[in-house]
Design a protein around this motif. Structure first.
Motif, PDB file in Angstrom:
ATOM      1  N   ALA A   1       0.843  -1.192   0.000  1.00  0.00           N
ATOM      2  CA  ALA A   1       0.000   0.000   0.000  1.00  0.00           C
ATOM      3  C   ALA A   1       0.881   1.245   0.000  1.00  0.00           C
ATOM      4  O   ALA A   1       1.823   1.367   0.785  1.00  0.00           O
ATOM      5  CB  ALA A   1      -0.923  -0.002   1.212  1.00  0.00           C
ATOM      6  N   GLY A   2       0.575   2.172  -0.897  1.00  0.00           N
ATOM      7  CA  GLY A   2       1.329   3.417  -0.981  1.00  0.00           C
ATOM      8  C   GLY A   2       2.662   3.290  -1.693  1.00  0.00           C
ATOM      9  O   GLY A   2       3.445   4.241  -1.688  1.00  0.00           O
ATOM     10  N   MET A   3       2.948   2.153  -2.322  1.00  0.00           N
ATOM     11  CA  MET A   3       4.226   1.946  -2.987  1.00  0.00           C
ATOM     12  C   MET A   3       4.085   2.150  -4.497  1.00  0.00           C
ATOM     13  O   MET A   3       3.005   1.993  -5.061  1.00  0.00           O
ATOM     14  CB  MET A   3       4.782   0.539  -2.711  1.00  0.00           C
ATOM     15  CG  MET A   3       5.016   0.248  -1.244  1.00  0.00           C
ATOM     16  SD  MET A   3       5.695  -1.404  -0.961  1.00  0.00           S
ATOM     17  CE  MET A   3       7.378  -1.171  -1.552  1.00  0.00           C
ATOM     18  N   VAL A   4       5.179   2.522  -5.120  1.00  0.00           N
ATOM     19  CA  VAL A   4       5.218   2.705  -6.569  1.00  0.00           C
ATOM     20  C   VAL A   4       6.274   1.757  -7.141  1.00  0.00           C
ATOM     21  O   VAL A   4       7.217   1.361  -6.442  1.00  0.00           O
ATOM     22  CB  VAL A   4       5.551   4.157  -6.968  1.00  0.00           C
ATOM     23  CG1 VAL A   4       4.430   5.089  -6.542  1.00  0.00           C
ATOM     24  CG2 VAL A   4       6.872   4.588  -6.358  1.00  0.00           C
ATOM     25  N   ARG A   5       6.111   1.401  -8.397  1.00  0.00           N
ATOM     26  CA  ARG A   5       7.038   0.465  -9.034  1.00  0.00           C
ATOM     27  C   ARG A   5       7.749   1.126 -10.208  1.00  0.00           C
ATOM     28  O   ARG A   5       7.128   1.799 -11.026  1.00  0.00           O
ATOM     29  CB  ARG A   5       6.298  -0.779  -9.535  1.00  0.00           C
ATOM     30  CG  ARG A   5       7.205  -1.857 -10.106  1.00  0.00           C
ATOM     31  CD  ARG A   5       6.399  -3.055 -10.555  1.00  0.00           C
ATOM     32  NE  ARG A   5       7.259  -4.140 -11.003  1.00  0.00           N
ATOM     33  CZ  ARG A   5       7.778  -4.236 -12.228  1.00  0.00           C
ATOM     34  NH1 ARG A   5       7.486  -3.301 -13.130  1.00  0.00           N
ATOM     35  NH2 ARG A   5       8.563  -5.249 -12.547  1.00  0.00           N
ATOM     36  N   SER A   6       9.059   0.948 -10.250  1.00  0.00           N
ATOM     37  CA  SER A   6       9.857   1.491 -11.342  1.00  0.00           C
ATOM     38  C   SER A   6      10.705   0.372 -11.941  1.00  0.00           C
ATOM     39  O   SER A   6      11.417  -0.329 -11.223  1.00  0.00           O
ATOM     40  CB  SER A   6      10.763   2.622 -10.855  1.00  0.00           C
ATOM     41  OG  SER A   6      11.636   3.039 -11.883  1.00  0.00           O
ATOM     42  N   SER A   7      10.639   0.217 -13.260  1.00  0.00           N
ATOM     43  CA  SER A   7      11.468  -0.775 -13.958  1.00  0.00           C
ATOM     44  C   SER A   7      12.569  -0.111 -14.775  1.00  0.00           C
ATOM     45  O   SER A   7      13.250  -0.770 -15.557  1.00  0.00           O
ATOM     46  CB  SER A   7      10.598  -1.632 -14.886  1.00  0.00           C
ATOM     47  OG  SER A   7       9.937  -0.816 -15.849  1.00  0.00           O
ATOM     48  N   ALA A   8      12.753   1.207 -14.581  1.00  0.00           N
ATOM     49  CA  ALA A   8      13.744   1.947 -15.356  1.00  0.00           C
ATOM     50  C   ALA A   8      15.163   1.507 -14.995  1.00  0.00           C
ATOM     51  O   ALA A   8      15.449   1.110 -13.861  1.00  0.00           O
ATOM     52  CB  ALA A   8      13.577   3.440 -15.130  1.00  0.00           C
ATOM     53  N   SER A   9      16.053   1.567 -15.972  1.00  0.00           N
ATOM     54  CA  SER A   9      17.456   1.196 -15.775  1.00  0.00           C
ATOM     55  C   SER A   9      18.330   2.189 -16.522  1.00  0.00           C
ATOM     56  O   SER A   9      17.949   2.710 -17.575  1.00  0.00           O
ATOM     57  CB  SER A   9      17.712  -0.228 -16.282  1.00  0.00           C
ATOM     58  OG  SER A   9      19.071  -0.578 -16.163  1.00  0.00           O
ATOM     59  N   THR A  10      19.501   2.435 -15.976  1.00  0.00           N
ATOM     60  CA  THR A  10      20.448   3.385 -16.568  1.00  0.00           C
ATOM     61  C   THR A  10      21.598   2.632 -17.217  1.00  0.00           C
ATOM     62  O   THR A  10      22.138   1.693 -16.632  1.00  0.00           O
ATOM     63  CB  THR A  10      21.000   4.342 -15.505  1.00  0.00           C
ATOM     64  OG1 THR A  10      19.920   5.037 -14.884  1.00  0.00           O
ATOM     65  CG2 THR A  10      21.957   5.351 -16.117  1.00  0.00           C
ATOM     66  N   ALA A  11      21.986   3.059 -18.397  1.00  0.00           N
ATOM     67  CA  ALA A  11      23.141   2.489 -19.100  1.00  0.00           C
ATOM     68  C   ALA A  11      24.248   3.529 -19.135  1.00  0.00           C
ATOM     69  O   ALA A  11      24.015   4.690 -19.475  1.00  0.00           O
ATOM     70  CB  ALA A  11      22.768   2.076 -20.519  1.00  0.00           C
ATOM     71  N   SER A  12      25.446   3.133 -18.768  1.00  0.00           N
ATOM     72  CA  SER A  12      26.580   4.050 -18.771  1.00  0.00           C
ATOM     73  C   SER A  12      27.817   3.329 -19.284  1.00  0.00           C
ATOM     74  O   SER A  12      27.876   2.099 -19.323  1.00  0.00           O
ATOM     75  CB  SER A  12      26.842   4.606 -17.367  1.00  0.00           C
ATOM     76  OG  SER A  12      27.118   3.551 -16.460  1.00  0.00           O
ATOM     77  N   CYS A  13      28.811   4.107 -19.680  1.00  0.00           N
ATOM     78  CA  CYS A  13      30.050   3.552 -20.223  1.00  0.00           C
ATOM     79  C   CYS A  13      31.234   4.231 -19.545  1.00  0.00           C
ATOM     80  O   CYS A  13      31.159   5.409 -19.176  1.00  0.00           O
ATOM     81  CB  CYS A  13      30.123   3.741 -21.738  1.00  0.00           C
ATOM     82  SG  CYS A  13      31.622   3.043 -22.494  1.00  0.00           S
ATOM     83  N   SER A  14      32.321   3.487 -19.426  1.00  0.00           N
ATOM     84  CA  SER A  14      33.516   4.024 -18.777  1.00  0.00           C
ATOM     85  C   SER A  14      34.132   5.167 -19.564  1.00  0.00           C
ATOM     86  O   SER A  14      34.910   5.950 -19.019  1.00  0.00           O
ATOM     87  CB  SER A  14      34.555   2.911 -18.600  1.00  0.00           C
ATOM     88  OG  SER A  14      34.879   2.316 -19.853  1.00  0.00           O
ATOM     89  N   CYS A  15      33.783   5.288 -20.863  1.00  0.00           N
ATOM     90  CA  CYS A  15      34.323   6.388 -21.664  1.00  0.00           C
ATOM     91  C   CYS A  15      33.671   7.717 -21.325  1.00  0.00           C
ATOM     92  O   CYS A  15      34.186   8.779 -21.700  1.00  0.00           O
ATOM     93  CB  CYS A  15      34.162   6.093 -23.152  1.00  0.00           C
ATOM     94  SG  CYS A  15      32.443   6.156 -23.737  1.00  0.00           S
ATOM     95  N   GLY A  16      32.522   7.693 -20.648  1.00  0.00           N
ATOM     96  CA  GLY A  16      31.827   8.913 -20.269  1.00  0.00           C
ATOM     97  C   GLY A  16      30.896   9.457 -21.333  1.00  0.00           C
ATOM     98  O   GLY A  16      30.238  10.485 -21.111  1.00  0.00           O
ATOM     99  N   ARG A  17      30.796   8.793 -22.482  1.00  0.00           N
ATOM    100  CA  ARG A  17      29.967   9.298 -23.569  1.00  0.00           C
ATOM    101  C   ARG A  17      28.574   8.679 -23.602  1.00  0.00           C
ATOM    102  O   ARG A  17      27.764   9.030 -24.450  1.00  0.00           O
ATOM    103  CB  ARG A  17      30.661   9.048 -24.911  1.00  0.00           C
ATOM    104  CG  ARG A  17      31.936   9.842 -25.092  1.00  0.00           C
ATOM    105  CD  ARG A  17      32.770   9.317 -26.251  1.00  0.00           C
ATOM    106  NE  ARG A  17      32.001   9.178 -27.474  1.00  0.00           N
ATOM    107  CZ  ARG A  17      32.473   8.585 -28.574  1.00  0.00           C
ATOM    108  NH1 ARG A  17      33.686   8.065 -28.573  1.00  0.00           N
ATOM    109  NH2 ARG A  17      31.716   8.494 -29.654  1.00  0.00           N
ATOM    110  N   LEU A  18      28.314   7.756 -22.695  1.00  0.00           N
ATOM    111  CA  LEU A  18      26.986   7.127 -22.645  1.00  0.00           C
ATOM    112  C   LEU A  18      26.393   7.306 -21.263  1.00  0.00           C
ATOM    113  O   LEU A  18      26.986   6.924 -20.259  1.00  0.00           O
ATOM    114  CB  LEU A  18      27.087   5.639 -22.972  1.00  0.00           C
ATOM    115  CG  LEU A  18      25.796   4.828 -22.776  1.00  0.00           C
ATOM    116  CD1 LEU A  18      24.715   5.296 -23.750  1.00  0.00           C
ATOM    117  CD2 LEU A  18      26.047   3.337 -22.935  1.00  0.00           C
ATOM    118  N   GLN A  19      25.218   7.894 -21.228  1.00  0.00           N
ATOM    119  CA  GLN A  19      24.435   8.007 -20.002  1.00  0.00           C
ATOM    120  C   GLN A  19      22.979   7.973 -20.431  1.00  0.00           C
ATOM    121  O   GLN A  19      22.319   8.999 -20.541  1.00  0.00           O
ATOM    122  CB  GLN A  19      24.772   9.308 -19.254  1.00  0.00           C
ATOM    123  CG  GLN A  19      24.241   9.364 -17.821  1.00  0.00           C
ATOM    124  CD  GLN A  19      24.930   8.366 -16.907  1.00  0.00           C
ATOM    125  OE1 GLN A  19      26.099   8.068 -17.083  1.00  0.00           O
ATOM    126  NE2 GLN A  19      24.210   7.856 -15.931  1.00  0.00           N
ATOM    127  N   GLY A  20      22.479   6.771 -20.706  1.00  0.00           N
ATOM    128  CA  GLY A  20      21.131   6.624 -21.232  1.00  0.00           C
ATOM    129  C   GLY A  20      20.195   5.963 -20.250  1.00  0.00           C
ATOM    130  O   GLY A  20      20.619   5.301 -19.294  1.00  0.00           O
TER     131      GLY A  20
END
Length: 263
Positions: free
Chosen positions: A179-198
């Motif tokens: 009760a009162g909880m929300v669900r998130s399935s979002a995920s973050t993608a990143s790369c060690s080069c620093g050029r990806l933050q999706g």
């Protein structure tokens, strides 16, 4: 030298591929729009999809280039030495007063011990006049090291206040623990080069973003290879073969002795 594995319609063909043939396959893959992914062993995976005549069913094809000698662990010191050899010209083999071979890149000296390690792992090779360059295996290993992607675990069920989202007052309107909880399935993608933050709607989407980034980086790598390197690899003049790990000579055997002495 690579071990080449080609996946056909109903069969798998295995063989060997030289450095020049491996470079040719990579360049053809980029021109045809195939996906390329560098491996941490210093190889590459080329994949593409064709449509079967008549039914139009997708047919997956692949070419795997696995180095006969993997690059091993690329430490900061090894990466620094390889970067110096690749960027500071000229880089040549020299011989010390003690008779041990070392690499001189511009004014930078790479110690005989480090030089022996690079040679034994076949990360460098010699051209005419003892000029030294990186091998394709070394370049692919560095590419894979520079683009290490990760994806985050989705939050799942949680209370907005636990995530610092006090403004969110709605949640699951159901009696019980959720009760009162929300669900998130979002995920973050990143790369060690620093050029990806999706951000992806779920982890699978984030993984697809990461995979696409690695494919784009590999295509950019192939098209951006220095002309001096591609000319050296594809030159018709036979290049003296680098000795194998068992034939590296007295100065290289001394390297292993130095390693054991430091333990």
């Amino acid at each position: 030298m690579f071990r080449e594995t080609v996946t056909h319609a109903h069969d798998i063909t295995e063989g060997t591929a030289s450095e020049s043939h491996g470079l040719l396959l990579l360049r053809q893959a980029v021109r045809r729009g195939y996906a390329i992914e560098a491996t941490r062993e210093g190889g590459a995976l080329i994949t593409w999809t064709r449509r079967q005549l008549g039914s139009g069913a997708p047919l997956h094809r692949s070419i795997t280039l696995a180095p006969q000698m993997p690059v091993g662990k690329l430490t900061e010191a090894v990466v620094r030495d390889l970067t110096t050899i690749d960027t500071v010209r000229p880089a040549r083999y020299m011989e010390s007063d003690a008779g041990r071979r070392y690499i001189l890149a511009g004014l930078v000296e790479i110690s005989p011990m480090a030089t022996a390690a690079l040679r034994a792992r076949q990360l460098v090779t010699a051209e005419a006049d003892d000029r030294v360059r990186l091998t394709l295996t070394a370049r692919l290993g560095l590419l894979a090291l520079a683009h290490r992607t990760t994806t985050t675990e989705p939050t799942g069920w949680s209370r907005p206040a636990d995530l610092g989202r006090q403004a969110v007052t709605a949640g699951l309107n159901r009696p019980g623990r959720r009760a009162g909880m929300v669900r998130s399935s979002a995920s973050t993608a990143s790369c060690s080069c620093g050029r990806l933050q999706g951000f992806g709607g779920d982890r699978n989407e984030a993984r697809r973003l990461a995979t696409r980034h690695r494919h784009d980086a590999a295509a950019e790598f192939v098209t951006g290879l220095p002309v001096s390197f591609t000319d050296a690899v594809t030159a018709p003049v036979p290049v003296p073969a680098e000795p194998s790990a068992r034939e590296v000579g007295r100065e290289d055997r001394q390297y292993w002795a130095d390693v054991y002495d430091q333990r």
